[in-house]
Design a protein around this motif. Structure first.
Motif, PDB file in Angstrom:
ATOM      1  N   SER A 118      47.743  35.109  39.585  1.00 15.84           N
ATOM      2  CA  SER A 118      46.925  36.298  39.347  1.00 15.84           C
ATOM      3  C   SER A 118      46.139  36.187  38.052  1.00 15.84           C
ATOM      4  O   SER A 118      45.156  36.905  37.848  1.00 15.84           O
ATOM      5  CB  SER A 118      47.822  37.538  39.290  1.00 15.84           C
ATOM      6  OG  SER A 118      48.776  37.425  38.244  1.00 15.84           O
ATOM      7  N   GLU A 119      46.542  35.263  37.176  1.00 17.29           N
ATOM      8  CA  GLU A 119      45.838  35.097  35.906  1.00 17.29           C
ATOM      9  C   GLU A 119      44.410  34.602  36.090  1.00 17.29           C
ATOM     10  O   GLU A 119      43.591  34.693  35.157  1.00 17.29           O
ATOM     11  CB  GLU A 119      46.601  34.138  34.998  1.00 17.29           C
ATOM     12  CG  GLU A 119      47.956  34.656  34.544  1.00 17.29           C
ATOM     13  CD  GLU A 119      47.858  35.928  33.725  1.00 17.29           C
ATOM     14  OE1 GLU A 119      47.082  35.945  32.762  1.00 17.29           O
ATOM     15  OE2 GLU A 119      48.550  36.905  34.054  1.00 17.29           O
ATOM     16  N   ASP A 123      41.437  39.705  32.740  1.00 13.19           N
ATOM     17  CA  ASP A 123      41.593  41.148  32.549  1.00 13.19           C
ATOM     18  C   ASP A 123      40.643  41.809  33.539  1.00 13.19           C
ATOM     19  O   ASP A 123      39.446  41.968  33.276  1.00 13.19           O
ATOM     20  CB  ASP A 123      41.235  41.524  31.107  1.00 13.19           C
ATOM     21  CG  ASP A 123      41.560  42.979  30.790  1.00 13.19           C
ATOM     22  OD1 ASP A 123      42.174  43.651  31.653  1.00 13.19           O
ATOM     23  OD2 ASP A 123      41.196  43.439  29.697  1.00 13.19           O
ATOM     24  N   PRO A 124      41.146  42.183  34.714  1.00 21.00           N
ATOM     25  CA  PRO A 124      40.261  42.477  35.842  1.00 21.00           C
ATOM     26  C   PRO A 124      39.436  43.754  35.673  1.00 21.00           C
ATOM     27  O   PRO A 124      39.893  44.749  35.118  1.00 21.00           O
ATOM     28  CB  PRO A 124      41.239  42.604  37.015  1.00 21.00           C
ATOM     29  CG  PRO A 124      42.529  43.012  36.394  1.00 21.00           C
ATOM     30  CD  PRO A 124      42.569  42.340  35.054  1.00 21.00           C
ATOM     31  N   LEU A 125      38.216  43.685  36.193  1.00 23.31           N
ATOM     32  CA  LEU A 125      37.335  44.844  36.256  1.00 23.31           C
ATOM     33  C   LEU A 125      37.359  45.470  37.642  1.00 23.31           C
ATOM     34  O   LEU A 125      36.684  46.473  37.882  1.00 23.31           O
ATOM     35  CB  LEU A 125      35.899  44.423  35.894  1.00 23.31           C
ATOM     36  CG  LEU A 125      35.740  43.737  34.533  1.00 23.31           C
ATOM     37  CD1 LEU A 125      34.292  43.293  34.331  1.00 23.31           C
ATOM     38  CD2 LEU A 125      36.201  44.645  33.406  1.00 23.31           C
ATOM     39  N   TYR A 134      36.026  37.428  41.556  1.00 20.95           N
ATOM     40  CA  TYR A 134      35.892  36.181  40.802  1.00 20.95           C
ATOM     41  C   TYR A 134      36.606  36.208  39.450  1.00 20.95           C
ATOM     42  O   TYR A 134      36.795  35.166  38.834  1.00 20.95           O
ATOM     43  CB  TYR A 134      34.413  35.855  40.573  1.00 20.95           C
ATOM     44  CG  TYR A 134      33.641  35.540  41.822  1.00 20.95           C
ATOM     45  CD1 TYR A 134      34.277  34.991  42.943  1.00 20.95           C
ATOM     46  CD2 TYR A 134      32.274  35.789  41.890  1.00 20.95           C
ATOM     47  CE1 TYR A 134      33.572  34.699  44.087  1.00 20.95           C
ATOM     48  CE2 TYR A 134      31.553  35.491  43.039  1.00 20.95           C
ATOM     49  CZ  TYR A 134      32.208  34.959  44.137  1.00 20.95           C
ATOM     50  OH  TYR A 134      31.490  34.671  45.269  1.00 20.95           O
ATOM     51  N   GLY A 135      36.934  37.393  38.946  1.00 19.28           N
ATOM     52  CA  GLY A 135      37.695  37.470  37.721  1.00 19.28           C
ATOM     53  C   GLY A 135      36.876  37.735  36.477  1.00 19.28           C
ATOM     54  O   GLY A 135      35.644  37.678  36.476  1.00 19.28           O
ATOM     55  N   MET A 234      41.990  29.438  52.709  1.00 23.70           N
ATOM     56  CA  MET A 234      41.396  30.082  51.540  1.00 23.70           C
ATOM     57  C   MET A 234      42.491  30.674  50.652  1.00 23.70           C
ATOM     58  O   MET A 234      43.634  30.835  51.089  1.00 23.70           O
ATOM     59  CB  MET A 234      40.416  31.166  51.987  1.00 23.70           C
ATOM     60  CG  MET A 234      39.229  30.638  52.785  1.00 23.70           C
ATOM     61  SD  MET A 234      38.229  29.460  51.829  1.00 23.70           S
ATOM     62  CE  MET A 234      37.442  30.577  50.659  1.00 23.70           C
ATOM     63  N   PRO A 235      42.183  31.014  49.389  1.00 21.99           N
ATOM     64  CA  PRO A 235      43.206  31.588  48.522  1.00 21.99           C
ATOM     65  C   PRO A 235      43.780  32.882  49.077  1.00 21.99           C
ATOM     66  O   PRO A 235      43.073  33.671  49.706  1.00 21.99           O
ATOM     67  CB  PRO A 235      42.442  31.856  47.216  1.00 21.99           C
ATOM     68  CG  PRO A 235      41.295  30.905  47.244  1.00 21.99           C
ATOM     69  CD  PRO A 235      40.909  30.789  48.685  1.00 21.99           C
TER      70      PRO A 235
END
Length: 328
Positions: A118-119, A123-125, A134-135, A234-235
């Motif tokens: 999950s990293e 710091d997700p928006l 995309y992070g 896929m992920p």
């Protein structure tokens, strides 16, 4: 008999994966350089004919004789204390190690899975986090050595899948807990429990409003196994979507342990994510998977494990002031 190579096999998740594949009747080849692993996690398997162990660093050339059906690359420091202490090794195992193992998978025509995280969302928006997000990652921050190593793992894995036709899987693992976690590894559950068992106040970084979502290891391993055996390339997020603030979680730990410790607050580390919650819609739809173990049950099992540790293990901590980073 299927033959499976598991890297990071003496670590928390790696050792549980060894157990699972032994239960499935596979021949398990465990590999670990012991930089963060512990042989006690897998010593109960050493007497088995269908289990073998290699003390090896996957950032150097990897050779395994015979056929391989599956390769699961779970070798990597995974806690803030570890990857801040050994940042270069963290980057190398994500880059060189993944490249070496992808080459081995290509040679053996084996299905390949990487343990992403999950990293990669930073710091997700976006909340909760879907696989399409995309992070929001600081590439040059202190956590970047881990975040970017994992993002590179995903990129090179997909490159091998598309260019070489390699059969690959990418599991994005969210916060996982359970027996065999290390008390001194900097993640919030073992840190809180270690502090409670030692009679120390519980340290929360920031104001405690940041959130995490905790998945018990049995559920996590089941999701990982189902993804490996699926046709999905896929992920995919595998984690528990039940979200809780760190402050509320600390209060749960105090109640669980029956202690009277206080909560003390310290400044939030740089780039610490404020929210962490997986969207597991794909796992539900494609794998028929979702977590089964509630946090109360899982935490009781985890606490019982930590209570069984020796006094030396309870008091052995590294970087005590940084012993709880609220990452997991």
């Amino acid at each position: 008999m299927k033959r499976v190579l598991i890297t990071g096999a003496a670590g928390f998740l790696g050792s549980h994966l060894c157990d699972r594949f032994i239960q499935e009747g596979c021949h398990v080849i465990a590999m670990d350089n012991m930089i963060t692993g512990d042989l006690k996690n897998i010593e109960h398997l050493f007497h088995l004919k269908n289990f073998e162990f290699y003390n090896h660093d996957v950032t150097t050339f990897v050779h395994v004789p015979g056929d391989l059906d599956y390769i699961l690359h779970f070798a990597s420091p995974a806690s803030p204390i570890d990857y801040l202490k050994i940042p270069i090794q963290t980057l190398k195992v994500g880059a060189l190690g993944t490249h070496n193992l992808l080459g081995l998978a290509k040679e053996k025509n084996a299905r390949f899975m990487i343990a992403s995280t999950s990293e990669i969302y930073g710091d997700p928006l976006v909340h909760p986090q879907t696989e399409e997000y995309y992070g929001n990652v600081n590439t040059i921050g202190p956590r970047g050595v881990y975040d970017e190593a994992k993002r590179f793992q995903e990129s090179i894995t997909m490159a091998y899948h598309r260019f070489h036709g390699l059969d690959t899987r990418i599991v994005r693992i969210f916060n996982t807990y359970g027996p065999r976690m290390r008390l001194n590894d900097g993640r919030v559950i073992p840190a809180f429990m270690g502090q409670a068992l030692r009679g120390e106040d519980l340290t929360v970084f920031g104001d405690g409003s940041q959130t995490r979502s905790f998945c018990f290891v049995e559920d996590e391993i089941e999701g990982i196994y189902r993804l490996l055996m699926s046709d999905y390339t896929m992920p995919m997020n595998i984690g528990n979507p039940h979200e809780i603030t760190i402050k509320d979680f600390a209060e749960e730990i105090i109640k669980l342990t029956g202690t009277d410790q206080k909560i003390i607050y310290k400044p939030l580390p740089k780039d610490d994510p404020m929210q962490r919650q997986p969207d597991i819609s794909k796992a539900k739809e494609i794998l028929g998977w979702e977590p089964k173990v509630g946090r109360e049950e899982g935490m009781k099992k985890t606490f019982d494990y930590f209570k069984s540790l020796t006094q030396d293990e309870l008091t052995k901590t590294e970087h005590r002031d940084f012993a709880q980073h609220n990452r997991m």
